[in-house]
Design a protein around this motif. Structure first.
Motif, PDB file in Angstrom:
ATOM      1  N   ARG A 189      21.162 -41.321 -39.018  1.00 30.20           N
ATOM      2  CA  ARG A 189      21.866 -40.223 -39.687  1.00 30.20           C
ATOM      3  C   ARG A 189      20.901 -39.108 -40.082  1.00 30.20           C
ATOM      4  N   ARG A 190      19.652 -39.440 -40.286  1.00 29.30           N
ATOM      5  CA  ARG A 190      18.638 -38.447 -40.644  1.00 29.30           C
ATOM      6  C   ARG A 190      18.066 -37.729 -39.417  1.00 29.30           C
ATOM      7  N   ARG A 191      18.563 -38.065 -38.242  1.00 30.11           N
ATOM      8  CA  ARG A 191      18.115 -37.429 -37.003  1.00 30.11           C
ATOM      9  C   ARG A 191      16.582 -37.408 -36.937  1.00 30.11           C
ATOM     10  N   PRO A 192      15.981 -38.576 -36.836  1.00 29.66           N
ATOM     11  CA  PRO A 192      14.506 -38.651 -36.887  1.00 29.66           C
ATOM     12  C   PRO A 192      13.819 -37.851 -35.795  1.00 29.66           C
ATOM     13  N   GLU A 193      14.512 -37.604 -34.685  1.00 25.75           N
ATOM     14  CA  GLU A 193      13.907 -36.821 -33.606  1.00 25.75           C
ATOM     15  C   GLU A 193      13.667 -35.374 -34.014  1.00 25.75           C
ATOM     16  N   THR A 194      14.325 -34.905 -35.062  1.00 28.26           N
ATOM     17  CA  THR A 194      14.144 -33.525 -35.521  1.00 28.26           C
ATOM     18  C   THR A 194      13.089 -33.415 -36.622  1.00 28.26           C
ATOM     19  N   LEU A 195      12.580 -34.536 -37.110  1.00 28.82           N
ATOM     20  CA  LEU A 195      11.623 -34.534 -38.214  1.00 28.82           C
ATOM     21  C   LEU A 195      10.201 -34.373 -37.704  1.00 28.82           C
ATOM     22  N   PRO A 235       6.170 -35.469 -37.798  1.00 23.24           N
ATOM     23  CA  PRO A 235       5.565 -36.799 -37.969  1.00 23.24           C
ATOM     24  C   PRO A 235       5.414 -37.192 -39.442  1.00 23.24           C
ATOM     25  N   ARG A 236       5.028 -36.243 -40.285  1.00 24.70           N
ATOM     26  CA  ARG A 236       4.868 -36.561 -41.705  1.00 24.70           C
ATOM     27  C   ARG A 236       6.216 -36.881 -42.353  1.00 24.70           C
ATOM     28  N   GLN A 237       7.243 -36.134 -42.024  1.00 24.41           N
ATOM     29  CA  GLN A 237       8.574 -36.400 -42.582  1.00 24.41           C
ATOM     30  C   GLN A 237       9.087 -37.763 -42.146  1.00 24.41           C
ATOM     31  N   ARG A 238       8.758 -38.148 -40.931  1.00 23.94           N
ATOM     32  CA  ARG A 238       9.193 -39.473 -40.451  1.00 23.94           C
ATOM     33  C   ARG A 238       8.507 -40.573 -41.247  1.00 23.94           C
ATOM     34  N   ILE A 239       7.235 -40.383 -41.571  1.00 21.45           N
ATOM     35  CA  ILE A 239       6.518 -41.351 -42.405  1.00 21.45           C
ATOM     36  C   ILE A 239       7.145 -41.421 -43.794  1.00 21.45           C
ATOM     37  N   LEU A 240       7.449 -40.263 -44.365  1.00 17.83           N
ATOM     38  CA  LEU A 240       8.052 -40.225 -45.697  1.00 17.83           C
ATOM     39  C   LEU A 240       9.410 -40.916 -45.701  1.00 17.83           C
ATOM     40  N   LEU A 241      10.187 -40.721 -44.642  1.00 18.55           N
ATOM     41  CA  LEU A 241      11.477 -41.404 -44.532  1.00 18.55           C
ATOM     42  C   LEU A 241      11.291 -42.912 -44.574  1.00 18.55           C
ATOM     43  N   ASP A 242      10.325 -43.422 -43.834  1.00 16.30           N
ATOM     44  CA  ASP A 242      10.075 -44.858 -43.815  1.00 16.30           C
ATOM     45  C   ASP A 242       9.577 -45.374 -45.164  1.00 16.30           C
ATOM     46  N   LEU A 243       8.736 -44.593 -45.820  1.00 17.03           N
ATOM     47  CA  LEU A 243       8.136 -45.040 -47.087  1.00 17.03           C
ATOM     48  C   LEU A 243       9.097 -44.965 -48.261  1.00 17.03           C
ATOM     49  N   TRP A 244       9.857 -43.860 -48.322  1.00 20.98           N
ATOM     50  CA  TRP A 244      10.611 -43.558 -49.529  1.00 20.98           C
ATOM     51  C   TRP A 244      12.111 -43.422 -49.309  1.00 20.98           C
ATOM     52  N   GLY A 245      12.580 -43.589 -48.080  1.00 25.84           N
ATOM     53  CA  GLY A 245      14.012 -43.536 -47.817  1.00 25.84           C
ATOM     54  C   GLY A 245      14.583 -42.154 -47.645  1.00 25.84           C
ATOM     55  N   TYR A 246      13.714 -41.127 -47.647  1.00 28.56           N
ATOM     56  CA  TYR A 246      14.169 -39.743 -47.522  1.00 28.56           C
ATOM     57  C   TYR A 246      12.989 -38.918 -47.042  1.00 28.56           C
ATOM     58  N   PRO A 247      13.204 -37.985 -46.101  1.00 29.48           N
ATOM     59  CA  PRO A 247      12.057 -37.277 -45.526  1.00 29.48           C
ATOM     60  C   PRO A 247      11.528 -36.106 -46.343  1.00 29.48           C
TER      61      PRO A 247
END
Length: 229
Positions: A143-149, A151-163
């Motif tokens: 739902r967060r469309r990780p392909e549009t994030l 690299p840093r935002q993708r890491i933040l999504l994994d760590l904290w649940g939100y990019p």
């Protein structure tokens, strides 16, 4: 509040002129979630109710901790206690004022003169509440469309649940859904006129507001905790 799907930590204005203007603009009271008549703004490219439909579902707010599903062992009492304890440790954030901005098609009010303090507030709230949330599912991540994030935002999504946290965090008070470019000038003019009494006035984030999403997808205020640290 029954059947809460997700929790969030927001800023929402206390009762007063700002809350009244915000509630009228979105058509929903900040404190109670009750519907309100929206102003008959002319000329607009579409009724204000259509331009604010998704924003109205969330209620007028500034995100500090984005909506999250609680972990299986976490109760509403646990979430409330954590936010209450945080608010007792943190000081209010005082800003010079608010400005109206176009954020990639969304109109929003953004604060001036307090960027570093807001980044610090957001980071502490995200870090401290992270243990309360359920890990993201594959559906949540998609739902967060990780392909549009980035690299840093993708890491933040994994760590904290939100990019859009930590250095990617930008506090804003959303006023509309995403608008076509040709609609923005008229809607911005209407918003500027509507919020004229509070734009350029000192602005303070003085509470952490715990919101919950009900079974119909609407967010409602559960409790307001004053920042007293």
């Amino acid at each position: 509040m029954a059947e809460i799907q997700r929790y969030a930590v927001y800023y929402a204005p206390r009762s007063g002129e700002f809350a009244d203007l915000a509630g009228q603009w979105l058509g929903r009271a900040v404190e109670t979630g009750m519907p309100l008549a929206q102003p008959d703004v002319q000329p607009l490219p579409a009724p204000l109710s259509q331009l604010t439909a998704e924003a109205r579902r969330y209620g007028f707010h500034g995100t500090i901790r984005a909506p999250f599903r609680p972990a299986a062992s976490v109760s509403e009492g646990d979430v409330s206690a954590a936010v209450k304890a945080l608010a007792a440790q943190l000081a209010p954030v005082r800003c010079d004022g608010l400005q109206l901005e176009n954020l990639l098609g969304f109109l929003a009010l953004t604060p001036l003169g307090c960027e570093a303090a807001l980044l610090e507030l957001g980071a502490i709230v995200v870090e401290t509440t992270n243990a309360l949330r359920r890990p993201l599912s594959d559906e949540d991540i998609a739902r967060r469309r990780p392909e549009t994030l980035t690299p840093r935002q993708r890491i933040l999504l994994d760590l904290w649940g939100y990019p859009y946290v930590m250095e990617e965090f930008r506090f804003h008070l959303t006023l509309t859904d995403r608008l076509p470019p040709e609609h923005i000038p008229a809607v911005m003019a209407a918003a500027k006129a509507h919020f004229a009494p509070i734009i350029d006035q000192p602005f303070t984030i003085d509470d952490l507001c715990l919101f919950g999403e009900d079974s119909e997808g609407a967010f409602r205020l559960i409790h307001r905790y004053a920042l007293t640290g």
